[in-house]
Design a protein around this motif. Structure first.
Motif, PDB file in Angstrom:
ATOM      1  N   ASP B 105      13.739  -0.516  54.259  1.00  0.00           N
ATOM      2  CA  ASP B 105      12.692  -0.750  55.254  1.00  0.00           C
ATOM      3  C   ASP B 105      12.337   0.533  56.005  1.00  0.00           C
ATOM      4  O   ASP B 105      11.165   0.810  56.257  1.00  0.00           O
ATOM      5  CB  ASP B 105      13.113  -1.853  56.226  1.00  0.00           C
ATOM      6  CG  ASP B 105      14.536  -1.668  56.712  1.00  0.00           C
ATOM      7  OD1 ASP B 105      15.256  -0.858  56.102  1.00  0.00           O
ATOM      8  OD2 ASP B 105      14.927  -2.321  57.689  1.00  0.00           O
ATOM      9  N   THR B 106      13.359   1.353  56.338  1.00  0.00           N
ATOM     10  CA  THR B 106      13.051   2.594  57.058  1.00  0.00           C
ATOM     11  C   THR B 106      12.264   3.548  56.172  1.00  0.00           C
ATOM     12  O   THR B 106      11.347   4.217  56.640  1.00  0.00           O
ATOM     13  CB  THR B 106      14.349   3.268  57.520  1.00  0.00           C
ATOM     14  OG1 THR B 106      15.194   3.424  56.404  1.00  0.00           O
ATOM     15  CG2 THR B 106      15.041   2.447  58.573  1.00  0.00           C
ATOM     16  N   ALA B 107      12.603   3.584  54.891  1.00  0.00           N
ATOM     17  CA  ALA B 107      11.878   4.473  53.978  1.00  0.00           C
ATOM     18  C   ALA B 107      10.424   4.052  53.884  1.00  0.00           C
ATOM     19  O   ALA B 107       9.514   4.879  53.873  1.00  0.00           O
ATOM     20  CB  ALA B 107      12.527   4.447  52.598  1.00  0.00           C
ATOM     21  N   LEU B 108      10.204   2.732  53.845  1.00  0.00           N
ATOM     22  CA  LEU B 108       8.836   2.216  53.758  1.00  0.00           C
ATOM     23  C   LEU B 108       8.039   2.609  54.995  1.00  0.00           C
ATOM     24  O   LEU B 108       6.861   2.962  54.909  1.00  0.00           O
ATOM     25  CB  LEU B 108       8.905   0.698  53.625  1.00  0.00           C
ATOM     26  CG  LEU B 108       7.668   0.009  53.092  1.00  0.00           C
ATOM     27  CD1 LEU B 108       7.347   0.542  51.727  1.00  0.00           C
ATOM     28  CD2 LEU B 108       7.907  -1.479  53.030  1.00  0.00           C
ATOM     29  N   ASP B 109       8.690   2.549  56.153  1.00  0.00           N
ATOM     30  CA  ASP B 109       8.009   2.918  57.389  1.00  0.00           C
ATOM     31  C   ASP B 109       7.552   4.366  57.369  1.00  0.00           C
ATOM     32  O   ASP B 109       6.514   4.704  57.924  1.00  0.00           O
ATOM     33  CB  ASP B 109       8.942   2.704  58.584  1.00  0.00           C
ATOM     34  CG  ASP B 109       9.014   1.253  58.970  1.00  0.00           C
ATOM     35  OD1 ASP B 109       8.069   0.529  58.623  1.00  0.00           O
ATOM     36  OD2 ASP B 109       9.998   0.850  59.598  1.00  0.00           O
ATOM     37  N   VAL B 110       8.362   5.232  56.747  1.00  0.00           N
ATOM     38  CA  VAL B 110       7.995   6.649  56.696  1.00  0.00           C
ATOM     39  C   VAL B 110       6.879   6.867  55.687  1.00  0.00           C
ATOM     40  O   VAL B 110       6.032   7.746  55.855  1.00  0.00           O
ATOM     41  CB  VAL B 110       9.237   7.492  56.343  1.00  0.00           C
ATOM     42  CG1 VAL B 110       8.866   8.952  56.196  1.00  0.00           C
ATOM     43  CG2 VAL B 110      10.284   7.339  57.422  1.00  0.00           C
ATOM     44  N   ALA B 111       6.869   6.036  54.626  1.00  0.00           N
ATOM     45  CA  ALA B 111       5.912   6.266  53.543  1.00  0.00           C
ATOM     46  C   ALA B 111       4.469   6.134  54.016  1.00  0.00           C
ATOM     47  O   ALA B 111       3.598   6.874  53.572  1.00  0.00           O
ATOM     48  CB  ALA B 111       6.188   5.289  52.400  1.00  0.00           C
ATOM     49  N   VAL B 112       4.218   5.201  54.947  1.00  0.00           N
ATOM     50  CA  VAL B 112       2.825   4.962  55.362  1.00  0.00           C
ATOM     51  C   VAL B 112       2.222   6.201  56.035  1.00  0.00           C
ATOM     52  O   VAL B 112       1.175   6.691  55.596  1.00  0.00           O
ATOM     53  CB  VAL B 112       2.760   3.715  56.262  1.00  0.00           C
ATOM     54  CG1 VAL B 112       1.345   3.528  56.785  1.00  0.00           C
ATOM     55  CG2 VAL B 112       3.201   2.496  55.485  1.00  0.00           C
ATOM     56  N   SER B 324       7.019  -8.593  53.306  1.00  0.00           N
ATOM     57  CA  SER B 324       7.298  -9.227  52.006  1.00  0.00           C
ATOM     58  C   SER B 324       7.858  -8.223  51.014  1.00  0.00           C
ATOM     59  O   SER B 324       8.737  -8.571  50.213  1.00  0.00           O
ATOM     60  CB  SER B 324       6.041  -9.905  51.460  1.00  0.00           C
ATOM     61  OG  SER B 324       4.939  -9.049  51.611  1.00  0.00           O
ATOM     62  N   ILE B 325       7.386  -6.960  51.067  1.00  0.00           N
ATOM     63  CA  ILE B 325       7.946  -5.949  50.160  1.00  0.00           C
ATOM     64  C   ILE B 325       9.425  -5.752  50.442  1.00  0.00           C
ATOM     65  O   ILE B 325      10.263  -5.711  49.538  1.00  0.00           O
ATOM     66  CB  ILE B 325       7.185  -4.615  50.284  1.00  0.00           C
ATOM     67  CG1 ILE B 325       5.773  -4.758  49.744  1.00  0.00           C
ATOM     68  CG2 ILE B 325       7.910  -3.515  49.512  1.00  0.00           C
ATOM     69  CD1 ILE B 325       4.935  -3.534  49.917  1.00  0.00           C
ATOM     70  N   ASN B 326       9.745  -5.674  51.726  1.00  0.00           N
ATOM     71  CA  ASN B 326      11.155  -5.506  52.087  1.00  0.00           C
ATOM     72  C   ASN B 326      11.988  -6.662  51.574  1.00  0.00           C
ATOM     73  O   ASN B 326      13.068  -6.461  51.016  1.00  0.00           O
ATOM     74  CB  ASN B 326      11.306  -5.403  53.603  1.00  0.00           C
ATOM     75  CG  ASN B 326      11.045  -4.001  54.086  1.00  0.00           C
ATOM     76  OD1 ASN B 326      11.257  -3.061  53.345  1.00  0.00           O
ATOM     77  ND2 ASN B 326      10.573  -3.869  55.303  1.00  0.00           N
ATOM     78  N   GLU B 327      11.455  -7.878  51.757  1.00  0.00           N
ATOM     79  CA  GLU B 327      12.205  -9.043  51.294  1.00  0.00           C
ATOM     80  C   GLU B 327      12.431  -8.969  49.790  1.00  0.00           C
ATOM     81  O   GLU B 327      13.520  -9.236  49.296  1.00  0.00           O
ATOM     82  CB  GLU B 327      11.456 -10.321  51.652  1.00  0.00           C
ATOM     83  CG  GLU B 327      11.859 -10.871  53.005  1.00  0.00           C
ATOM     84  CD  GLU B 327      11.005 -12.035  53.409  1.00  0.00           C
ATOM     85  OE1 GLU B 327      10.257 -12.556  52.549  1.00  0.00           O
ATOM     86  OE2 GLU B 327      11.072 -12.419  54.594  1.00  0.00           O
ATOM     87  N   TRP B 328      11.375  -8.571  49.064  1.00  0.00           N
ATOM     88  CA  TRP B 328      11.477  -8.507  47.608  1.00  0.00           C
ATOM     89  C   TRP B 328      12.520  -7.469  47.188  1.00  0.00           C
ATOM     90  O   TRP B 328      13.387  -7.728  46.352  1.00  0.00           O
ATOM     91  CB  TRP B 328      10.101  -8.164  47.028  1.00  0.00           C
ATOM     92  CG  TRP B 328      10.125  -8.003  45.555  1.00  0.00           C
ATOM     93  CD1 TRP B 328      10.423  -8.972  44.640  1.00  0.00           C
ATOM     94  CD2 TRP B 328       9.865  -6.807  44.841  1.00  0.00           C
ATOM     95  NE1 TRP B 328      10.349  -8.456  43.381  1.00  0.00           N
ATOM     96  CE2 TRP B 328      10.009  -7.138  43.470  1.00  0.00           C
ATOM     97  CE3 TRP B 328       9.514  -5.511  45.183  1.00  0.00           C
ATOM     98  CZ2 TRP B 328       9.814  -6.191  42.469  1.00  0.00           C
ATOM     99  CZ3 TRP B 328       9.312  -4.591  44.192  1.00  0.00           C
ATOM    100  CH2 TRP B 328       9.464  -4.925  42.850  1.00  0.00           C
TER     101      TRP B 328
END
Lengths: 349, 599
Positions: B105-112, B324-328
């Motif tokens: 989840d933290t990586a996803l937050d940085v990606a945006v 939902s991505i995180n959940e997946w």
């Protein structure tokens, strides 16, 4: 009095004249603790000698660290800047001085110096890196705990003589370290002005050609390494006297990089640059650490990269290269401020 | 010596040729023979059941060392740069891999935000054209830009650094610092205004343009930094995270630490998006303003816009579908997450490598010693950056599920046991860990085969091999060697980062892990021959075996003559043995075991 020419630059007066920069610096630095003591602390002149607590004493401590770093960087400049040998093991020489005594440093210098001049270029860098890493690993290992104190390092080293006692006779230690630094500086300048110094520079520029001209570069490289490692060991020994704890970090690659950074700040191969760079580096590090805490190392790293990219000749090197233009600019500024002497205007108009 | 009288090789008999070859490689052969003898003797001295385990452990360490050494060897061979930041890229790979694996989840937050800043770079032709327009502008416009840039830089610095320092309890110096920095900025402003008023002639715009480029760059960077730090784009608190990422993870999982409330498309988010995009655009514009000559202006085609739109859409999708991505992802098995971590870390490593080569190494090809120094500086910066983001404490990474099985039927038996899903396996009477001695060695061998095939069988590999021999000649043949340099740097860095992810579950994460493996890789390189790729592999295996054998002997002790007790080296001195090996080999054979001799 007429302007000094080349003819009256002999004898004692000539020597004094040529070394007037060093002498003025020495005088200023000797007076420095007294000035701080009077102006900032409001204590008397005697307070400096009697080792009173205060800004003067603290700044002397900081200045001693600068002197030690300068001595260490000076020896690195002789190897890298003057002779052009990129060594990654210089911290080991310092650490040997810090951990063992000077005699051992002498022995070590000869021992390694027999090996080191035989390799050159990148292999030299790797072999020095190898030696230094082995030394670093060994002194922090638990196998030598009794002698080297493993990760903690050396603690509470007794000063052998009173003038090397930094806690009780700081001003004396200040003077001693200043004298050693300036003495070594003058000696180094003498060395690079001498014919041997010219050979060092020729090794840096083109070793094969100086070999062909008949100089046995092996002996010259040996000489440089021995002189530099003894100087670094001297700095290391002073470090042990000055600091309450000597950590194994003084043998790490990071400490060699410190020397590299210092002479990069000051200007590679200028000798004076090592002194200026050490002062700038230590003060910068001290104040950045105070203001930005842990982020200070990041800032110093950034400064290092920017220096390599944009100011490769350092402060002294750039100053020397641009001194004419700087003088021109100063004249123009003075003109602007005073608004006078339009007839001696800068050559631009 | 006898080179003058030596007959040409084709006229010699087979026997004479062999004798000649033997004479030339006398030292090399005897050193190899001595090394093989020492290794065999040392192995024979071990207990029989330890022997196989030691070899496999040596291969495991050797495989990790090889992943670092392979990139180092290619980079050094091709462009004569000994990349001293390579170990830190290894470390960075481990940290990135850990984040993807443990806290996606933290990586996803940085990606945006990263995607948003990077998106405008796809429209580079547009910025080039705009830069040409700016070059023609009146000097008054330039001057106005400089002043705005300085003001924005000051405000950004004040918002991000000065304000947060002022809140800190130990802020005695901060008022002083703010005064000093303000004075510095004011002086800079005055100098710029002065320059603006006294610019000499309209034709002389090179200096003007440089300042303008810096202005765009600074404004863009400042805007991006402020947008990231001041708008709630992320659901986690950066301060909490950097204190100790592993604690942070544990606390989140236990519900002791609440994530920030997930944001929707409110005003702040939209503003942050806009500012990030604008910041990226300004940085790109600034970079194109740095060019001193117009060069070829490429037309802006639909493909550029498609790439731009694609990145924007990806950012939007990632942001909207965050939950939902995180959940997946967290629903996947840890094995798949580990493979994902390997892929992402390799990509990040390659990107960082390419960035370092283009921005820092490329300007210095005419000053080789400075290249070495700058890689050293980059290494230190990377360590400090990792400390800023992930904090100082060391932490561990769980092994993926496929290599962590216990219970029924474990440990596995024989070679087939490696695929049984158990964490350990019994082979030839020695107990091995499937992950360390199986998977890591397997990946090492695959990479060796892959890179060898790339070098021997593809066109780009041929160019690389030719470049190792003579880059100028390759350039003269019309091949863009600089692009190959960047590619090889990126590839080497990617392999190092891959090594970092692989190492993380077995040795844990710390900021010092890079230095250890860099030292091992340098030793491997020097022993195997600096520019020889197979030599790097052989050297890495040698280093790994040597270290593991010494660790084994450290447990049992070596009986040294004239000493009562057996000598027991502690594990901390183990790297020293490999380094001593390097020093000895280098002094006897300066070009290593398999390297070409110089001259």
């Amino acid at each position: 009095m007429t302007a000094p020419t080349m003819t009256d630059r002999t004898g004692l007066t000539g020597w004094l004249q040529r070394r007037r920069g060093v002498l003025i610096t020495a005088a200023l630095l000797v007076a420095f603790p007294f000035i701080i003591s009077i102006v900032v602390d409001g204590q008397g002149l005697a307070a400096v000698w009697s080792n009173e607590q205060g800004n003067a004493r603290f700044l002397q401590g900081l200045a001693i660290e600068v002197f030690i770093l300068a001595l260490y960087a000076l020896s690195y400049d002789l190897i890298l800047g003057v002779t052009g040998l990129l060594s990654f093991g210089h911290a080991m020489f310092f650490a040997v001085g810090a951990y063992v005594v000077l005699i051992a440093a002498l022995l070590q210098a000869f021992l390694f110096a027999i090996v080191l001049p035989r390799v050159k270029g990148i292999t030299f860098a790797l072999v020095t890196l190898g030696f230094a890493s082995v030394f670093w690993i060994v002194i922090q290992s638990s196998d030598l705990q009794e002698w080297a104190g493993a990760e903690i390092g050396l603690q509470g080293v007794e000063a052998p003589v009173w003038f090397l006692d930094t806690t009780n006779h700081r001003f004396a230690f200040y003077l001693v370290s200043l004298a050693i630094l300036l003495g070594v500086f003058v000696l180094y300048q003498r060395i690079i002005d001498a014919p041997a110094g010219k050979v060092f520079a020729s090794i840096r520029e083109n070793e094969d050609r100086s070999l062909m001209l008949g100089y046995n570069t092996f002996w010259f490289k040996l000489m440089v390494l021995v002189v530099a490692s003894i100087t670094a060991a001297l700095a290391g020994a002073m470090h042990t006297m000055h600091q309450p704890i000597v950590t194994p970090n003084v043998a790490s690659l990071a400490f060699t990089v410190t020397a590299l950074l210092i002479i990069l700040i000051g200007g590679v191969g200028t000798l004076t640059g090592a002194l200026v760079g050490a002062a700038v580096y230590r003060l910068l590090q001290f104040y950045l650490d105070r203001w930005y805490g842990a982020a200070s190392e990041l800032l110093i790293g950034l400064a290092y990269v920017l220096l390599v990219l944009y100011l490769p000749y350092g402060i002294v090197g750039t100053w020397r290269a641009r001194s004419l233009r700087i003088k021109e600019g100063r004249d123009r500024l003075l003109q602007m401020v005073t608004g006078a002497s339009k007839e001696t205007s800068s050559p631009e108009e | 010596m006898t080179t003058d009288t030596k007959p040409a090789p084709e006229t010699m008999s087979k026997q004479a040729r062999r004798a000649e070859w033997l004479r030339e490689n006398r030292t090399r052969l005897s050193v190899i023979a001595a090394l093989v003898f020492i290794l065999l003797a040392a192995l024979m001295g071990l207990e029989p059941e330890d022997r196989f385990a030691t070899i496999m452990q040596g291969l495991s360490v050797g495989a990790l060392t090889f992943l670092v050494a392979s990139g180092l060897s290619l980079i050094f061979g091709l462009m004569d740069v000994l990349n001293l930041a390579h170990g830190e890229i290894f470390m960075l790979g481990a940290y990135v891999g850990w984040t993807i694996y443990t806290r996606f989840d933290t990586a996803l937050d940085v990606a945006v935000p990263l995607l948003l800043v990077a998106a405008p770079f796809t429209l580079m032709p547009l910025w080039r054209r705009l830069a040409e327009k700016i070059r023609q502008l009146d000097v008054n416009w330039h001057g106005a830009l400089w002043v705005v840039a300085l003001a924005v830089a000051y405000v950004a610095w004040f918002l991000v650094f000065a304000r947060s320092r002022a809140d800190a309890p130990d802020s005695g110096a901060s008022g002083f610092v703010i005064t000093i920095v303000t004075l510095v900025f004011a002086t800079g402003l005055a100098a710029l205004l002065w320059r603006w008023r006294h610019h000499r002639s309209v034709g002389e715009t090179a200096g003007e343009m440089k300042l303008t480029a810096w202005s765009f760059f600074i404004v863009g960077l400042g805007a991006a930094v402020v947008a990231v730090t001041k708008f709630p784009l992320v659901i986690w608190d950066a301060e909490d995270f950097a204190k100790s990422p592993s604690n942070f993870s544990v606390q989140i999982d236990l519900g002791q630490l609440a994530p920030l409330p997930p944001d929707t498309f409110g005003w702040p988010t939209l503003m942050a998006f806009a500012v990030l995009l604008a910041g990226g655009a300004l940085i790109a514009l600034g970079l194109s303003c740095f060019r001193t000559h117009a060069g070829e202006l490429i037309a802006l085609t639909g493909r550029h816009w498609a790439a731009f739109g694609g990145m924007l859409a990806a950012a939007m999708v990632l942001h909207l579908g965050k939950v939902s991505i995180n959940e997946w992802i967290f629903g996947l098995s840890t094995t798949w997450r580990f493979f994902l971590a390997m892929a992402v870390a390799t990509g990040v490593g390659a990107a960082v490598g390419a960035f370092i080569e283009v921005v820092l190494i490329r300007p210095l090809y005419d000053r080789p010693i400075y290249q070495l120094m700058i890689t050293l500086g980059v290494g230190f910066i990377l360590i400090e950056l990792v400390r800023e983001v992930w904090g100082r404490p060391e932490f561990t990474m769980a092994r993926p599920a496929a290599f962590n099985g216990t219970g029924e039927g474990c440990p596995g038996e024989g070679l087939g046991g490696f695929f049984s899903g158990c964490s350990t396996v019994e082979v030839f009477g020695s107990r091995l860990r499937v992950y360390n001695e199986g998977f890591i060695v397997l990946v090492g061998i695959l990479v060796l085969i892959g890179v060898t095939l790339l070098l021997k069988r593809t066109r780009i590999g041929m160019v690389i091999r030719a470049g190792v021999q003579d880059p100028e000649m390759v350039q003269a043949l019309g091949i863009n060697v600089r692009r190959v340099f960047t590619l090889v740097f990126a590839m080497g860095s990617g392999l190092a980062a891959l090594g970092g992810v692989l190492a993380a579950p077995s040795i844990g994460l710390s900021t010092g892990m890079g230095a250890v493996f860099l030292l091992g890789a340098i030793v491997a390189l020097a022993v195997g021959g600096l520019t020889s790729f197979p030599g790097a592999a052989a050297g890495a295996v040698l280093v790994g075996l040597l270290q593991q054998i010494i660790i084994r002997y450290g447990q049992t002790g070596i009986s040294v003559p004239f000493l009562d007790e057996p000598f027991k080296p502690s594990p901390t001195v183990v790297p020293a043995a490999a380094i001593l090996l390097m020093v000895v080999v280098l002094l006897v054979l300066p070009s290593g075991l398999f390297g070409r001799s110089e001259r």
